[in-house]
Design a protein around this motif. Structure first.
Motif, PDB file in Angstrom:
ATOM      1  N   LYS A  23       0.864  -1.183   0.000  1.00  9.75           N
ATOM      2  CA  LYS A  23       0.000   0.000   0.000  1.00  9.75           C
ATOM      3  C   LYS A  23       0.896   1.226   0.000  1.00  9.75           C
ATOM      4  O   LYS A  23       2.029   1.186   0.484  1.00  9.75           O
ATOM      5  CB  LYS A  23      -0.932   0.004   1.212  1.00  9.75           C
ATOM      6  CG  LYS A  23      -0.222   0.129   2.547  1.00  9.75           C
ATOM      7  CD  LYS A  23      -1.203   0.161   3.700  1.00  9.75           C
ATOM      8  CE  LYS A  23      -0.441   0.313   5.017  1.00  9.75           C
ATOM      9  NZ  LYS A  23      -1.334   0.471   6.142  1.00  9.75           N
ATOM     10  N   ASN A  25       0.705   5.704   0.306  1.00 11.51           N
ATOM     11  CA  ASN A  25      -0.045   6.935   0.541  1.00 11.51           C
ATOM     12  C   ASN A  25       0.536   7.990  -0.391  1.00 11.51           C
ATOM     13  O   ASN A  25       1.543   8.626  -0.068  1.00 11.51           O
ATOM     14  CB  ASN A  25       0.055   7.364   2.006  1.00 11.51           C
ATOM     15  CG  ASN A  25      -0.810   8.552   2.322  1.00 11.51           C
ATOM     16  OD1 ASN A  25      -1.100   9.371   1.458  1.00 11.51           O
ATOM     17  ND2 ASN A  25      -1.219   8.651   3.571  1.00 11.51           N
ATOM     18  N   THR A  26      -0.088   8.169  -1.548  1.00 11.55           N
ATOM     19  CA  THR A  26       0.470   9.091  -2.543  1.00 11.55           C
ATOM     20  C   THR A  26       0.385  10.546  -2.079  1.00 11.55           C
ATOM     21  O   THR A  26       1.198  11.359  -2.508  1.00 11.55           O
ATOM     22  CB  THR A  26      -0.218   8.939  -3.909  1.00 11.55           C
ATOM     23  OG1 THR A  26      -1.629   9.072  -3.758  1.00 11.55           O
ATOM     24  CG2 THR A  26       0.103   7.593  -4.535  1.00 11.55           C
ATOM     25  N   GLN A  27      -0.559  10.869  -1.208  1.00 11.55           N
ATOM     26  CA  GLN A  27      -0.634  12.236  -0.677  1.00 11.55           C
ATOM     27  C   GLN A  27       0.633  12.570   0.105  1.00 11.55           C
ATOM     28  O   GLN A  27       1.190  13.650  -0.028  1.00 11.55           O
ATOM     29  CB  GLN A  27      -1.858  12.419   0.215  1.00 11.55           C
ATOM     30  CG  GLN A  27      -3.130  12.717  -0.541  1.00 11.55           C
ATOM     31  CD  GLN A  27      -3.025  13.965  -1.379  1.00 11.55           C
ATOM     32  OE1 GLN A  27      -3.017  13.890  -2.599  1.00 11.55           O
ATOM     33  NE2 GLN A  27      -2.950  15.117  -0.774  1.00 11.55           N
ATOM     34  N   THR A  28       1.078  11.634   0.919  1.00 11.70           N
ATOM     35  CA  THR A  28       2.310  11.821   1.680  1.00 11.70           C
ATOM     36  C   THR A  28       3.489  11.978   0.728  1.00 11.70           C
ATOM     37  O   THR A  28       4.346  12.843   0.923  1.00 11.70           O
ATOM     38  CB  THR A  28       2.545  10.628   2.628  1.00 11.70           C
ATOM     39  OG1 THR A  28       1.437  10.525   3.518  1.00 11.70           O
ATOM     40  CG2 THR A  28       3.826  10.774   3.409  1.00 11.70           C
ATOM     41  N   GLU A 138      -3.624   2.099  -3.227  1.00 15.90           N
ATOM     42  CA  GLU A 138      -3.607   3.396  -2.559  1.00 15.90           C
ATOM     43  C   GLU A 138      -4.121   3.170  -1.144  1.00 15.90           C
ATOM     44  O   GLU A 138      -5.155   2.533  -0.952  1.00 15.90           O
ATOM     45  CB  GLU A 138      -4.501   4.403  -3.294  1.00 15.90           C
ATOM     46  CG  GLU A 138      -4.656   5.732  -2.596  1.00 15.90           C
ATOM     47  CD  GLU A 138      -3.370   6.538  -2.507  1.00 15.90           C
ATOM     48  OE1 GLU A 138      -3.147   7.143  -1.451  1.00 15.90           O
ATOM     49  OE2 GLU A 138      -2.590   6.569  -3.467  1.00 15.90           O
ATOM     50  N   GLU A 139      -3.411   3.682  -0.171  1.00 15.11           N
ATOM     51  CA  GLU A 139      -3.815   3.513   1.219  1.00 15.11           C
ATOM     52  C   GLU A 139      -5.204   4.111   1.427  1.00 15.11           C
ATOM     53  O   GLU A 139      -5.495   5.211   0.985  1.00 15.11           O
ATOM     54  CB  GLU A 139      -2.823   4.194   2.162  1.00 15.11           C
ATOM     55  CG  GLU A 139      -3.123   3.948   3.622  1.00 15.11           C
ATOM     56  CD  GLU A 139      -2.048   4.493   4.546  1.00 15.11           C
ATOM     57  OE1 GLU A 139      -2.115   4.181   5.717  1.00 15.11           O
ATOM     58  OE2 GLU A 139      -1.165   5.226   4.069  1.00 15.11           O
ATOM     59  N   GLY A 140      -6.050   3.350   2.070  1.00 18.25           N
ATOM     60  CA  GLY A 140      -7.386   3.829   2.381  1.00 18.25           C
ATOM     61  C   GLY A 140      -8.442   3.419   1.372  1.00 18.25           C
ATOM     62  O   GLY A 140      -9.620   3.630   1.602  1.00 18.25           O
ATOM     63  N   THR A 141      -8.059   2.818   0.243  1.00 17.98           N
ATOM     64  CA  THR A 141      -9.059   2.436  -0.746  1.00 17.98           C
ATOM     65  C   THR A 141      -9.496   0.988  -0.612  1.00 17.98           C
ATOM     66  O   THR A 141     -10.517   0.622  -1.157  1.00 17.98           O
ATOM     67  CB  THR A 141      -8.544   2.663  -2.181  1.00 17.98           C
ATOM     68  OG1 THR A 141      -7.367   1.886  -2.387  1.00 17.98           O
ATOM     69  CG2 THR A 141      -8.272   4.123  -2.445  1.00 17.98           C
ATOM     70  N   THR A 145      -7.613  -4.575   4.938  1.00 16.06           N
ATOM     71  CA  THR A 145      -6.170  -4.689   4.811  1.00 16.06           C
ATOM     72  C   THR A 145      -5.678  -5.631   5.895  1.00 16.06           C
ATOM     73  O   THR A 145      -5.846  -5.360   7.085  1.00 16.06           O
ATOM     74  CB  THR A 145      -5.480  -3.305   4.977  1.00 16.06           C
ATOM     75  OG1 THR A 145      -6.023  -2.417   4.010  1.00 16.06           O
ATOM     76  CG2 THR A 145      -3.990  -3.425   4.766  1.00 16.06           C
ATOM     77  N   ASP A 151       3.554  -1.492   3.719  1.00 14.03           N
ATOM     78  CA  ASP A 151       3.450  -0.064   3.384  1.00 14.03           C
ATOM     79  C   ASP A 151       4.725   0.322   2.646  1.00 14.03           C
ATOM     80  O   ASP A 151       5.816   0.296   3.204  1.00 14.03           O
ATOM     81  CB  ASP A 151       3.282   0.779   4.645  1.00 14.03           C
ATOM     82  CG  ASP A 151       2.975   2.241   4.337  1.00 14.03           C
ATOM     83  OD1 ASP A 151       3.100   2.648   3.165  1.00 14.03           O
ATOM     84  OD2 ASP A 151       2.611   2.962   5.272  1.00 14.03           O
ATOM     85  N   THR A 153       5.205   3.314   1.067  1.00 15.63           N
ATOM     86  CA  THR A 153       5.278   4.766   0.888  1.00 15.63           C
ATOM     87  C   THR A 153       6.718   5.261   0.969  1.00 15.63           C
ATOM     88  O   THR A 153       7.180   6.027   0.118  1.00 15.63           O
ATOM     89  CB  THR A 153       4.400   5.487   1.932  1.00 15.63           C
ATOM     90  OG1 THR A 153       3.054   5.021   1.795  1.00 15.63           O
ATOM     91  CG2 THR A 153       4.430   6.989   1.745  1.00 15.63           C
TER      92      THR A 153
END
Length: 161
Positions: A23, A25-28, A138-141, A145, A151, A153
């Motif tokens: 997973k 986190n593309t925002q991060t 994507e994390e959260g989708t 999990t 992770d 990221t």
């Protein structure tokens, strides 16, 4: 032959467990990129410019509207209609300037973010290939999990550097 089929049936579930999931986190990831900071700066500067232009048009409209209100009683009917039409045209111009500014900001944002998104996708693919991941989500989708999801990221961020 029967033994081979039974053996394959017993081994098939084992290959399903060999899958590796990750997973990210593309925002991060995006927020740590220098390109993103530069893009945000450009967008803020453009937004400020558009706000200044719009404020100028609004101020002019306000001034002319107040002037018209003060002199309206002294104007003949023809001059009143002309002035009202001029004010309506100015109002339409303000609305159009707002819409044009929003579209320009959206276009600029897309123009600046597309290469950043492509760079992130390339990094995710490189991490996926290097780590032999079956999927990277994507994390959260994901609906669920489990504990065997890694992770990645930080690996994606490292790949970008």
């Amino acid at each position: 032959m029967k033994k081979v089929i039974i053996m394959l049936m017993l081994l098939a579930p084992m290959t399903a467990f060999a899958q590796k999931f990750g997973k990210v986190n593309t925002q991060t990831v995006v927020q740590t990129m220098t390109e993103y900071g530069k893009a945000q700066g450009e967008l803020q500067a453009l937004q400020k410019q558009k706000e200044t232009e719009l404020k100028g048009l609004q101020d002019e409209l306000q001034r002319k509207s107040e002037e018209y209100d003060k002199t309206k009683s002294t104007l003949n009917a023809t001059k009143q209609k002309e002035t009202e039409q001029e004010l309506q045209n100015m109002y339409t111009k303000v609305q159009q300037a707002y819409q044009d500014g929003q579209q320009e900001l959206q276009k600029k944002s897309q123009e600046l973010m597309t290469p950043i998104q492509a760079k992130i996708m390339n990094a995710i693919q490189a991490v996926g290939k290097a780590g032999n991941f079956t999927y990277i989500f994507e994390e959260g989708t994901a609906v669920y999990t489990g504990t065997n999801v890694e992770d990645v990221t930080s690996k994606v961020q490292a790949q970008l550097k």
